[in-house]
Design a protein around this motif. Structure first.
Motif, PDB file in Angstrom:
ATOM      1  N   UNK A 164     -41.084 -38.406  11.203  1.00 55.36           N
ATOM      2  CA  UNK A 164     -41.520 -38.447   9.800  1.00 55.36           C
ATOM      3  C   UNK A 164     -40.851 -39.575   9.022  1.00 55.36           C
ATOM      4  N   UNK A 165     -39.590 -39.900   9.349  1.00 55.16           N
ATOM      5  CA  UNK A 165     -38.837 -40.867   8.545  1.00 55.16           C
ATOM      6  C   UNK A 165     -38.838 -42.272   9.131  1.00 55.16           C
ATOM      7  N   UNK A 166     -39.652 -42.510  10.134  1.00 58.34           N
ATOM      8  CA  UNK A 166     -39.800 -43.881  10.608  1.00 58.34           C
ATOM      9  C   UNK A 166     -40.358 -44.743   9.486  1.00 58.34           C
ATOM     10  N   UNK A 167     -40.223 -46.040   9.622  1.00 50.62           N
ATOM     11  CA  UNK A 167     -40.549 -46.970   8.539  1.00 50.62           C
ATOM     12  C   UNK A 167     -41.922 -46.722   7.934  1.00 50.62           C
ATOM     13  N   UNK A 168     -41.988 -46.674   6.612  1.00 47.77           N
ATOM     14  CA  UNK A 168     -43.243 -46.560   5.867  1.00 47.77           C
ATOM     15  C   UNK A 168     -43.322 -47.756   4.934  1.00 47.77           C
ATOM     16  N   UNK A 169     -44.123 -48.739   5.307  1.00 42.48           N
ATOM     17  CA  UNK A 169     -44.115 -50.009   4.572  1.00 42.48           C
ATOM     18  C   UNK A 169     -45.105 -50.028   3.416  1.00 42.48           C
ATOM     19  N   UNK A 226     -47.686 -47.442   0.551  1.00 41.99           N
ATOM     20  CA  UNK A 226     -47.855 -46.103  -0.019  1.00 41.99           C
ATOM     21  C   UNK A 226     -48.680 -45.220   0.897  1.00 41.99           C
ATOM     22  N   UNK A 227     -49.708 -45.820   1.517  1.00 39.64           N
ATOM     23  CA  UNK A 227     -50.573 -45.033   2.391  1.00 39.64           C
ATOM     24  C   UNK A 227     -49.839 -44.503   3.602  1.00 39.64           C
ATOM     25  N   UNK A 228     -49.085 -45.369   4.289  1.00 35.05           N
ATOM     26  CA  UNK A 228     -48.350 -44.927   5.465  1.00 35.05           C
ATOM     27  C   UNK A 228     -47.244 -43.957   5.072  1.00 35.05           C
ATOM     28  N   UNK A 229     -46.651 -44.148   3.880  1.00 36.16           N
ATOM     29  CA  UNK A 229     -45.629 -43.225   3.387  1.00 36.16           C
ATOM     30  C   UNK A 229     -46.222 -41.832   3.218  1.00 36.16           C
ATOM     31  N   UNK A 230     -47.397 -41.747   2.599  1.00 33.79           N
ATOM     32  CA  UNK A 230     -48.044 -40.450   2.372  1.00 33.79           C
ATOM     33  C   UNK A 230     -48.407 -39.797   3.696  1.00 33.79           C
ATOM     34  N   UNK A 231     -48.959 -40.587   4.622  1.00 34.75           N
ATOM     35  CA  UNK A 231     -49.390 -40.018   5.898  1.00 34.75           C
ATOM     36  C   UNK A 231     -48.201 -39.500   6.697  1.00 34.75           C
ATOM     37  N   UNK A 257     -35.730 -38.181   1.309  1.00 36.36           N
ATOM     38  CA  UNK A 257     -36.942 -38.069   2.135  1.00 36.36           C
ATOM     39  C   UNK A 257     -38.181 -38.470   1.346  1.00 36.36           C
ATOM     40  N   UNK A 258     -38.275 -37.984   0.105  1.00 32.12           N
ATOM     41  CA  UNK A 258     -39.460 -38.267  -0.700  1.00 32.12           C
ATOM     42  C   UNK A 258     -39.299 -39.502  -1.579  1.00 32.12           C
ATOM     43  N   UNK A 259     -38.109 -40.092  -1.610  1.00 33.89           N
ATOM     44  CA  UNK A 259     -37.858 -41.148  -2.568  1.00 33.89           C
ATOM     45  C   UNK A 259     -37.587 -42.520  -2.027  1.00 33.89           C
ATOM     46  N   UNK A 260     -37.594 -42.686  -0.685  1.00 30.69           N
ATOM     47  CA  UNK A 260     -37.289 -44.009  -0.170  1.00 30.69           C
ATOM     48  C   UNK A 260     -38.196 -44.336   1.008  1.00 30.69           C
ATOM     49  N   UNK A 261     -38.912 -45.447   0.908  1.00 31.56           N
ATOM     50  CA  UNK A 261     -39.853 -45.835   1.947  1.00 31.56           C
ATOM     51  C   UNK A 261     -39.128 -46.139   3.264  1.00 31.56           C
ATOM     52  N   UNK A 291     -37.469 -56.531   0.946  1.00 26.91           N
ATOM     53  CA  UNK A 291     -37.398 -57.931   1.358  1.00 26.91           C
ATOM     54  C   UNK A 291     -37.604 -58.032   2.856  1.00 26.91           C
ATOM     55  N   UNK A 292     -37.980 -59.208   3.334  1.00 20.47           N
ATOM     56  CA  UNK A 292     -38.212 -59.396   4.759  1.00 20.47           C
ATOM     57  C   UNK A 292     -36.916 -59.172   5.553  1.00 20.47           C
ATOM     58  N   UNK A 293     -35.792 -59.539   4.915  1.00 18.26           N
ATOM     59  CA  UNK A 293     -34.521 -59.346   5.610  1.00 18.26           C
ATOM     60  C   UNK A 293     -34.230 -57.865   5.816  1.00 18.26           C
ATOM     61  N   UNK A 294     -34.504 -57.049   4.793  1.00 19.73           N
ATOM     62  CA  UNK A 294     -34.274 -55.617   4.914  1.00 19.73           C
ATOM     63  C   UNK A 294     -35.207 -54.991   5.932  1.00 19.73           C
ATOM     64  N   UNK A 295     -36.425 -55.511   6.006  1.00 17.81           N
ATOM     65  CA  UNK A 295     -37.362 -55.000   6.986  1.00 17.81           C
ATOM     66  C   UNK A 295     -36.859 -55.267   8.411  1.00 17.81           C
ATOM     67  N   UNK A 296     -36.241 -56.431   8.611  1.00 17.28           N
ATOM     68  CA  UNK A 296     -35.735 -56.775   9.922  1.00 17.28           C
ATOM     69  C   UNK A 296     -34.567 -55.848  10.302  1.00 17.28           C
ATOM     70  N   UNK A 297     -33.784 -55.457   9.287  1.00 20.42           N
ATOM     71  CA  UNK A 297     -32.622 -54.616   9.554  1.00 20.42           C
ATOM     72  C   UNK A 297     -33.005 -53.162   9.720  1.00 20.42           C
ATOM     73  N   UNK A 298     -34.163 -52.750   9.222  1.00 23.00           N
ATOM     74  CA  UNK A 298     -34.564 -51.351   9.280  1.00 23.00           C
ATOM     75  C   UNK A 298     -34.893 -50.960  10.706  1.00 23.00           C
ATOM     76  N   UNK A 299     -34.488 -49.767  11.072  1.00 25.14           N
ATOM     77  CA  UNK A 299     -34.723 -49.335  12.447  1.00 25.14           C
ATOM     78  C   UNK A 299     -35.936 -48.430  12.484  1.00 25.14           C
TER      79      UNK A 299
END
Length: 446
Positions: free
Chosen positions: A227-232, A234-239, A375-379, A438-446
């Protein structure tokens, strides 16, 4: 003179570093023997190697003025609160019961031992600095594997430990559930086979030992990781965070009420839906000789007690004294409970809330509020945020299994580690939705 001074300072720093490394080694040894205290003991006695090492642990704490002050403050605050609650318990709530000095001293020692573990982990953080997260996480993972190995030895080579009795398998189930998020995220992040092996062996150990609650807890952790894998977006976050969990709940509902499979002869309806219905309807079983009925009836009693206390507590260990008095007709096979002066609720968080009142309630509710808001507040969450969230949200499930957590020092060491890392990352201050990364944060996200 300048060169001499620099050389002297270098030698001094080297000596300090050596002393710190020695202290670190000693602390890790103390923490490890504390975790293994059920088998690292003098046979046929209650004297564990950890209890023998407590004077050394206190001496180490005394070497750090900041931490000895905090240790004394925490211990003193606990004693004052516990004495106040005990006075209320024996002078107001249950005047028919006699004060048991042995129980008071027992739980006082247990709580002080827990405080020692918490402070030692904090000292490791102070000495290790930036290496703390990596080094202590490695210790957690290794010790988790040792605990799984001990449980398997107990299952297949019971004579291996001789006359040393192993803790309740459900307590080991709680250990496995506590370390499971580390293996899950390790496998997800690092793609290492060792973590997949640890996950597989841990699941087998839970199934073989019939640790049903812990097994449900780790399956819940697997779902939370997905459930908490990256949600980039709003749509993927909701799903991922809302739609799929709702479907999962519906699937579990179908599994329980339509398929109704069994685990070791117990149907899911019998161990989940029926007890839950009785708890919600305040409808205890007419008899409580079975494990499920006993846990259900004691939980109903504990919830009503918590409501009546209105934020006050009974005092450390006193809920067990009340349970012993209120539930005398337990299964004759439970010889340990019959011979003891108190009984376990088998619900660590509810027991802690009742014993410690508003302090226990706050300490347990605030982390859950934080995890739900995260859980509900951070993508996109960092590795550590995912780890804290999975551990915290699943904790109320798998902590229902053990017969008592007061000597489960591994659990307290893990909790302290997560609290320290959460604080260092400044998790608690902001809960705004991260719609743009940011693109840098996306690269660091697991």
């Amino acid at each position: 003179m300048g060169i001499y001074k620099d050389m002297t300072e270098t030698v001094r720093n080297r000596d300090i570093k050596k002393r710190q490394n020695l202290i670190l080694i000693i602390i890790y040894i103390i923490l490890t023997i504390a975790v293994m205290s059920d088998i690292l003991r003098i046979p046929n006695t209650s004297i564990t190697f950890f209890r023998i090492s407590i004077p050394l642990a206190v001496f180490i704490i005394m070497l750090f003025p900041k931490w000895i002050k905090r240790f004394m403050l925490i211990s003193g605050g606990f004693f004052m609160l516990n004495i106040f609650y005990n006075l209320l318990f024996y002078k107001v709530y249950r005047t028919d019961l006699d004060f048991q000095l042995s129980e008071f001293l027992k739980y006082s020692i247990l709580y002080v031992s827990i405080f020692i573990i918490l402070i030692l982990v904090c000292i490791v953080k102070e000495i290790s600095g930036e290496e703390f997260e990596k080094e202590f996480m490695r210790w957690i993972k290794v010790v988790g594997m040792l605990l799984i190995a001990v449980l398997f030895l107990y299952d297949f080579i019971p004579d291996f430990f001789g006359s040393l009795p192993l803790d309740n398998p459900n307590n080991y189930g709680c250990y496995i559930a506590a370390v499971f998020p580390f293996y899950l995220l390790g496998a997800y992040k690092e793609r290492k086979v060792i973590y997949l092996w640890a996950i597989g062996i841990g699941l087998v150990a839970l199934y073989i030992n019939d640790s049903k609650i812990s097994l449900f807890g780790v399956f819940f952790q697997v779902a939370l990781l997905f459930f908490v894998m990256s949600s980039k977006t709003k749509g993927s976050f909701f799903i991922r965070r809302i739609a799929i969990p709702v479907l999962a709940v519906f699937g579990v509902f179908i599994l329980i009420f339509v398929v109704n499979p069994s685990i070791h002869g117990y149907s899911l309806q019998g161990i989940i839906s029926e007890p839950l219905r009785r708890i919600l309807m305040n409808d205890p079983y007419p008899t409580y000789t079975a494990s499920v009925s006993f846990r259900t009836n004691t939980t109903i009693f504990a919830l009503s007690t918590l409501w009546r206390l209105k934020g006050l507590g009974l005092g450390a260990g006193n809920l067990g004294v009340v349970l012993k008095d209120q539930f005398p007709d337990i299964n004759p096979a439970y010889t340990n409970a019959l011979n003891a002066t108190s009984m376990s609720l088998h619900n660590s968080w509810l027991e802690f809330m009742i014993d410690m009142g508003i302090v226990g309630i706050v300490l347990l509710i605030l982390p859950l509020i934080y995890a739900v808001r995260l859980y509900f507040g951070k993508y996109n969450m960092s590795y550590m945020e995912k780890l804290v969230l999975i551990f915290t949200i699943s904790f109320p499930v798998w902590s229902l299994g053990p017969s008592g957590v007061y000597t489960q020092y591994f659990l307290f060491a893990v909790i302290t580690f997560l609290v320290i890392c959460r604080k260092d990352s400044d998790f608690g201050g902001h809960f705004e939705i991260a719609q743009v990364c940011s693109e840098e944060n996306k690269k660091k996200d697991y």
